[in-house]
Design a protein around this motif. Structure first.
Motif, PDB file in Angstrom:
ATOM      1  N   ALA A   7      86.788  60.584  84.898  1.00  0.00           N
ATOM      2  CA  ALA A   7      87.330  61.515  83.918  1.00  0.00           C
ATOM      3  C   ALA A   7      88.846  61.430  83.854  1.00  0.00           C
ATOM      4  CB  ALA A   7      86.912  62.938  84.280  1.00  0.00           C
ATOM      5  N   PHE A   8      89.377  61.830  82.717  1.00  0.00           N
ATOM      6  CA  PHE A   8      90.804  62.007  82.494  1.00  0.00           C
ATOM      7  C   PHE A   8      91.005  63.481  82.244  1.00  0.00           C
ATOM      8  CE2 PHE A   8      89.579  57.845  81.065  1.00  0.00           C
ATOM      9  CZ  PHE A   8      90.522  57.025  81.660  1.00  0.00           C
ATOM     10  N   LEU A  43      82.744  61.006  76.659  1.00  0.00           N
ATOM     11  CA  LEU A  43      83.170  59.995  75.701  1.00  0.00           C
ATOM     12  C   LEU A  43      82.133  58.880  75.639  1.00  0.00           C
ATOM     13  CD1 LEU A  43      86.843  59.807  76.991  1.00  0.00           C
ATOM     14  CD2 LEU A  43      86.005  61.100  75.018  1.00  0.00           C
ATOM     15  N   PRO A  44      82.148  58.088  74.555  1.00  0.00           N
ATOM     16  CA  PRO A  44      81.268  56.925  74.529  1.00  0.00           C
ATOM     17  C   PRO A  44      81.534  56.076  75.770  1.00  0.00           C
ATOM     18  CG  PRO A  44      82.299  57.260  72.386  1.00  0.00           C
ATOM     19  CD  PRO A  44      82.957  58.215  73.342  1.00  0.00           C
ATOM     20  N   GLY A  45      80.502  55.667  76.432  1.00  0.00           N
ATOM     21  CA  GLY A  45      80.659  54.902  77.667  1.00  0.00           C
ATOM     22  C   GLY A  45      80.513  55.765  78.909  1.00  0.00           C
ATOM     23  N   GLY A  46      80.451  57.087  78.721  1.00  0.00           N
ATOM     24  CA  GLY A  46      80.150  57.975  79.828  1.00  0.00           C
ATOM     25  C   GLY A  46      81.321  58.642  80.522  1.00  0.00           C
ATOM     26  N   GLN A  47      82.548  58.177  80.301  1.00  0.00           N
ATOM     27  CA  GLN A  47      83.672  58.867  80.935  1.00  0.00           C
ATOM     28  C   GLN A  47      83.913  60.195  80.230  1.00  0.00           C
ATOM     29  OE1 GLN A  47      86.658  55.748  80.938  1.00  0.00           O
ATOM     30  NE2 GLN A  47      86.346  55.554  83.132  1.00  0.00           N
ATOM     31  N   ARG A  48      84.625  61.078  80.911  1.00  0.00           N
ATOM     32  CA  ARG A  48      84.856  62.410  80.367  1.00  0.00           C
ATOM     33  C   ARG A  48      86.344  62.675  80.185  1.00  0.00           C
ATOM     34  NH1 ARG A  48      83.102  66.158  84.402  1.00  0.00           N
ATOM     35  NH2 ARG A  48      83.671  64.517  85.843  1.00  0.00           N
ATOM     36  N   LEU A  73     100.283  62.945  80.423  1.00  0.00           N
ATOM     37  CA  LEU A  73      99.274  61.890  80.395  1.00  0.00           C
ATOM     38  C   LEU A  73      99.397  61.200  79.052  1.00  0.00           C
ATOM     39  CD1 LEU A  73      96.633  60.625  81.641  1.00  0.00           C
ATOM     40  CD2 LEU A  73      95.386  62.305  80.315  1.00  0.00           C
ATOM     41  N   GLY A  74      99.195  59.913  79.022  1.00  0.00           N
ATOM     42  CA  GLY A  74      99.184  59.191  77.758  1.00  0.00           C
ATOM     43  C   GLY A  74      97.793  58.656  77.481  1.00  0.00           C
TER      44      GLY A  74
END
Length: 133
Positions: A7-8, A43-48, A73-74
């Motif tokens: 995650a970000f 998000l697409p691809g599973g990251q959050r 954060l960028g």
């Protein structure tokens, strides 16, 4: 076991303003999320992508302070074409968000632009200058 990036996280001064900005970029943020102190989308691809208000962060880290003179954060959003970079930049700045770098053809072969989200985080918009994916 090896840790995996999952995650970000964004820390925001104004959750509603931040969510509105990222909705304009097409993220499927649930309606009504503005009333929660913590929000996340997959998000697409599973990251959050996660949002926390400054108050929430201070609740577990009382010494937390916003970045002084730098970005929190960028993020970078891939567009389908150079024309889409221009259009998304125009739509966001037309809606009142601050443009940081107007669209240009970067020497590394991309059409590139940077707009700032409500907390001043740089959000890059880019596409291959020749329109290929």
């Amino acid at each position: 076991m090896t840790p995996r990036l999952d995650a970000f996280s964004l820390t925001t001064a104004d959750l509603a303003a931040s969510l509105a900005f990222y909705r304009r970029l097409g993220l499927g943020i649930p309606l009504g999320a503005e009333s929660a102190p913590h929000v996340e989308v997959t998000l697409p691809g599973g990251q959050r992508l996660l949002w926390d208000t400054e108050d929430v962060v201070r609740s577990f880290d009382p010494r937390w302070a916003a970045a002084d003179g730098g970005e929190r954060l960028g993020l970078a959003f891939l567009c389908d074409s150079p024309a889409e970079v221009d259009a998304v930049y125009a739509e966001l700045t037309g809606a009142g968000y601050r443009g940081h770098l107007e669209p240009w053809d970067a020497e590394w072969g991309q059409r590139y632009a940077v707009v700032l989200d409500p907390d001043g985080c740089a959000v890059s918009l880019f596409a291959a200058a020749d329109g290929t994916p």
